[in-house]
Design an enzyme around this catalytic site. Sequence first.
Site, short mmCIF file in Angstrom:
data_model
loop_
_atom_site.label_atom_id
_atom_site.label_comp_id
_atom_site.label_asym_id
_atom_site.label_seq_id
_atom_site.Cartn_x
_atom_site.Cartn_y
_atom_site.Cartn_z
N LYS A 134 -0.18 -6.47 -3.99
CA LYS A 134 0.40 -5.19 -3.57
C LYS A 134 0.09 -4.03 -4.53
O LYS A 134 0.07 -4.18 -5.73
CB LYS A 134 1.93 -5.31 -3.45
N GLU B 204 6.68 7.70 -1.63
CA GLU B 204 7.89 7.30 -0.90
C GLU B 204 9.15 7.95 -1.48
O GLU B 204 10.04 8.37 -0.75
CB GLU B 204 8.03 5.77 -0.91
N SER C 32 4.09 -5.39 -6.85
CA SER C 32 5.24 -6.14 -6.36
C SER C 32 5.56 -7.24 -7.35
O SER C 32 4.67 -7.76 -8.02
CB SER C 32 4.92 -6.72 -4.99
N HIS D 136 0.15 13.67 17.86
CA HIS D 136 0.82 12.43 18.30
C HIS D 136 0.30 11.20 17.54
O HIS D 136 0.29 10.10 18.09
CB HIS D 136 0.66 12.19 19.80
#
Length: 459
Positions: free
Chosen positions: A283, A290, A277, A156
Site C-alpha cells: 500500500k 484524504e 499500511s 459525470h
Amino acid sequence: MKNLWSGRFTKGMTSYVAEYNASINFDCIMYEYDIEGSIAHVTMLAKQNIISESEKDEIIRGLLIVKDRIKNGEVEFSVDDEDIHMTVEKLLFEEVGTVGKKLHTARSRNDQNDLDEKLYLRHETKQTLALLKDLLEVLLKKAEAGIYDIIPGFTHTQHAQPITVGFYYMCYFQKFKRDVERFLSSYERLDYNPLGACALAGTTLPIDRAETTKLMGFAHITENALDTVSDRDYIVEYLFCASMCMTHLSRFADEYVMYNSQEFGFIDIDDSFCTGSSIMPQKKNPDIAELVRGKVGRVVGHLMGLLMVLKGTPMSFNKDFQEDKEPLFDAVNTINQTLFIFARMLENTTFKMENIKKQLEKGFINATDIAEFLVCNNIPFRDAHEMVGSMVKYCEQQNKTFADLTHDDLKTLHFPVEIDSLDIFTNEKCVAQRKSYGGTSPEDVKRQIQNGYDFIASL
Ligand code: ARG
C-alpha cells in the site's frame, strides 16, 4: 479571590462555575493584540487629558513587561481571571500598582474583545492571503509546464472531451483567485475600529476614536456602538471564505485521491505525502489528500456553529459570543496549515502521461469534434449529434474506435462528408482547435496564464 467587579458581589464563583465561564484557556492567544489595543487606548486617553502623560508612560511600561512575561511563558493562566483582558489588567496591577486602575477608563471588555479579535483576524487574514498567493503561484507553474499534456476531461466522471493539464490547473487557479477576492472583500468590512464603543452606548468622557483608529492603522471607525459590540459578522465572513476555500481544496484533494487509485493511475503523489499500511505491504495511501478532504468538515461546521450561536441573540453583547473564539481559531489554523501543505503536495505530484495516453485511446472522447466538423460542412448540429451517436453504437458493436473505421465503414454509416478516415481527429488537434475564449487550446491557456500572472502582480 477578589474579582474586578467585587464591589457589587457578596461571594465569588465556585471553581466549576469559574471553569465553565472562563475563556482564558483559549483567548490567551490574543494577548499581544490585547496589549497593542491597550497601548493605543492609553495613548489616546493622555492626549485627551483624561489621564496624565506620566500615568500613560507608566501604564505602557507595565504593559510591555506583561507582554514579555507572557511571551516568555512566565505567566500561569488561571480561570479565576476569566479572560485575557482581565488577566492582562491583573498582571499590570502587579507591575505598576494603582495607576493600572486607570487603564480601563472609557472602555469595556465588549469593545476590547471586539478589538482583539479584529486585530487578530486582520493579521490572520493577511496570512491566509499570503498562503493563497503561494498556492496560485504553484498552480501557474504547474499549468505552464502542462500546456501541451493531454488528459481526459470529465463530466459525470465519464470521458467527455480532451483537455490539457495546463487547462486543468488553471481551472483551480480561478477558484482560488475568487477565494483571494473574497478574503480581500471581507477584510474591507473587518477594517473598522470598534474601540470606544465601550459597553454598548459610548461614553460621557471626551475620547477621540479617530486617534485610536489612526494609531492602530484601521481604515474606518465603527459607526454605531450598539451595532459594534453585537457584531460578529466579520468572523462569520472569515468562516464562510474559509469554508468556500476549503471546499475547493477538498474537491481538488478528492480528484487527487481518485486519480491516484489503481483504477485511474493518472498521478503520482510523492512518497513523502503518502503513508503505508501496517498490514498490507504493497500500500501507498494518499493520506494527506484524504485529510485535506476531511478537514473541510470542521471548518464548515464552525461556520454553521457560529451562525447558530448568533441567531436569536438580542442587542447588544451577550456572553454567547464568547463561543466565537474556538471555532475561529481552529478554522484559521486549519485553513492556513492546509493551504501550505496542499501547495507543497501539488509541487510534488506529477501526471503519468504514458498511462493517461492509454486511457485516451479507449474511447470516443473526440466525438464532439467530429460533430462540429460536420457542422462546418453545413449539417445542422442536432443531425450531426445523432449521426455521431449512431457511429459510436456501430463502433461498440464492431469493437472499433473512430480511427479504426474504414472508408467502407463510413459509407455504410452514410457519413455525409467525403473523407478517407477519421484518424485526423487526433486529441492534439481537438485540443488545439478549442480556441474559444476560456477554452482548452494551448493558445488560450497561455492567455489565461498571463492574466493569472497579472492578477498575482496586482496583489
Ligand atoms: N471573554 C469575553 C468574550 O469572549 C469578553 C467579553 C466579556 N464581556 C462581558 N461583558 N462579560 O466575549
